[in-house]
Design an enzyme around this catalytic site. Structure first.
Site, short mmCIF file in Angstrom:
data_model
loop_
_atom_site.label_atom_id
_atom_site.label_comp_id
_atom_site.label_asym_id
_atom_site.label_seq_id
_atom_site.Cartn_x
_atom_site.Cartn_y
_atom_site.Cartn_z
N GLU A 154 2.34 4.91 4.88
CA GLU A 154 1.29 4.03 4.37
C GLU A 154 1.51 3.70 2.89
O GLU A 154 1.38 4.59 2.04
CB GLU A 154 -0.05 4.76 4.54
N GLU A 246 -11.41 3.19 8.31
CA GLU A 246 -11.36 4.24 7.29
C GLU A 246 -12.07 3.67 6.07
O GLU A 246 -11.45 3.13 5.17
CB GLU A 246 -9.89 4.57 6.98
C1 LER Z 1 -5.41 7.40 3.92
O1 LER Z 1 -5.12 6.72 5.08
C2 LER Z 1 -5.65 6.48 2.81
O2 LER Z 1 -5.85 5.31 3.01
C3 LER Z 1 -5.58 6.98 1.45
O3 LER Z 1 -6.54 6.39 0.68
C4 LER Z 1 -5.53 8.45 1.33
O4 LER Z 1 -4.45 8.98 2.02
MN MN Z 2 -5.58 4.48 5.01
#
Ligand code: LER
Ligand code: MN
Length: 269
Positions: A154, A246
C-alpha cells in the site's frame, strides 16, 4: 453476482489503537456488517500468534461473512517491527510475523495480506531502507506463493511514512515479484497523486486490494470524493475483489457503516 464486494476493517488488537480501524466487540461488528449487507470483514491483527484462527473463522462464517484480507499495520504500531528496519533482529521479527500472517490468511480463506505501515520508514537513509525492504519482500513473495496468498503493498501518504508514497514507485517495486500487488487506498492516493481518479486507471491490473475512505477520511459519502467516478474506473481495470472501508469511526460506528454501504453498494454491480 456483483463483481465487487464490500467489507470493512476491524481491529483484532490488544494494547494498540488506530483511528481508522473498528474497535468494538467482534460479534457486535459482525452483526452490524451483516445487517447492512456487507459481504466480508478485513481483520487488522496486531499479533498473529494471539489469534484463535478456527474460532475466528467459525464466528465470521456464522454471520454469513467472508474474510476479505488480513491487515498488519497494528503490529508495527504495537511492536515497531518493520520489513525495512535497520536492526536485523527487528527485521527478522517482522518477517517471522508476516509468515504467520500468510498462514492465517490461508486458513481464513482470505488469501491476501496487507503491507502498509509495517514496511517501516526511511530511518537512516531511503535507498538503504528500500534495499532492506526489497530483500524482505523477496523472502515473503516466495512464502506467499507457497501458500496461495498474495501480498498487497500500500503506497501511504507522506504524513504516515517517507518510504514509498507514490503509486508509480509502488508499482515499480511490486513489479519485481510474482505474488505482490498494489493495495490502492483512496485516501492516501488522493493526498499523493495529481488526480486520484486517473490513478485508479493507472494502477490498472496491479490492483490486488482496495481501501476506501472519503477526502477527509470519513465514510465514503461524507466527503468530497466522487464515488461513481472511482468505482466506475475500478470496474474498468477488471478488478473483481473487495472494496474495504477503512475510515474514521465518526459520528459513530453504526452511521459510518450504514453510510458507507449506502454510498457504495449500488455502485458495485
Ligand atoms: C492502512 O491500510 C492504512 O491505510 C494506513 O493508514 C495505516 O497502515
Ligand atoms: Mn489503507
Amino acid at each position: 453476482m456483483p463483481r465487487l464486494k464490500l467489507s470493512a476493517v476491524h481491529a483484532l488488537a490488544k494494547g494498540v489503537e488506530f483511528y481508522v480501524v473498528i474497535k468494538a466487540p467482534l460479534e457486535e461488528v459482525l452483526g452490524r456488517l451483516q445487517s447492512y449487507g456487507y459481504d466480508g470483514v478485513e481483520y487488522n491483527i496486531s499479533n498473529p500468534n494471539e489469534v484463535d484462527v478456527s474460532e475466528l473463522k467459525r464466528k465470521t462464517k456464522s454471520y454469513g461473512l467472508e474474510v476479505s484480507a488480513i491487515s498488519t499495520g497494528l503490529s508495527y504500531l504495537r511492536y515497531g517491527y518493520s520489513l525495512s528496519n535497520p536492526d536485523t533482529n527487528a527485521r527478522s521479527k517482522a518477517i517471522e510475523f508476516f509468515k504467520k500472517y500468510i498462514e492465517v490468511a490461508e486458513k481464513l480463506e482470505a488469501y491476501k495480506v496487507v503491507i502498509g505501515l509495517a514496511r517501516g520508514k526511511c530511518e537512516d537513509n531511503c535507498s538503504n531502507a528500500l534495499r532492506r525492504l526489497r530483500e524482505s519482500l523477496k523472502v515473503l513473495d516466495k512464502y506467499a506463493g507457497e501458500h496461495s496468498v498474495i501480498l498487497v503493498f500500500e503506497p501511504l501518504n507522506r504524513y504516515e511514512t517517507d518510504l514509498v508514497n507514490r503509486l508509480d514507485d509502488a508499482i515499480r517495486l511490486v513489479s519485481r515479484y510474482e505474488n505482490i500487488k498494489i493495495l490502492f487506498d483512496t485516501f492516501h492516493m488522493m493526498l499523493e497523486e495529481k488526480d486520484v481518479y486517473d490513478a485508479v486507471l493507472r494502477a490498472g491490473n496491479s490492483i490486488g486490494h482496495f481501501h476506501v475512505a472519503d477526502s477527509n477520511r470519513l465514510a465514503p459519502g461524507m466527503g468530497m470524493l466522487d464515488w461513481e467516478k472511482i468505482i466506475y474506473r475500478l470496474l474498468r481495470t477488471g478488478y473483481t475483489g473487495y472494496v474495504s472501508v477503512e475510515s474514521r469511526i465518526e459520528p459513530d460506528l453504526d452511521t459510518m457503516l450504514r453510510i458507507s454501504a449506502k454510498t457504495l453498494k449500488p455502485l458495485l454491480m
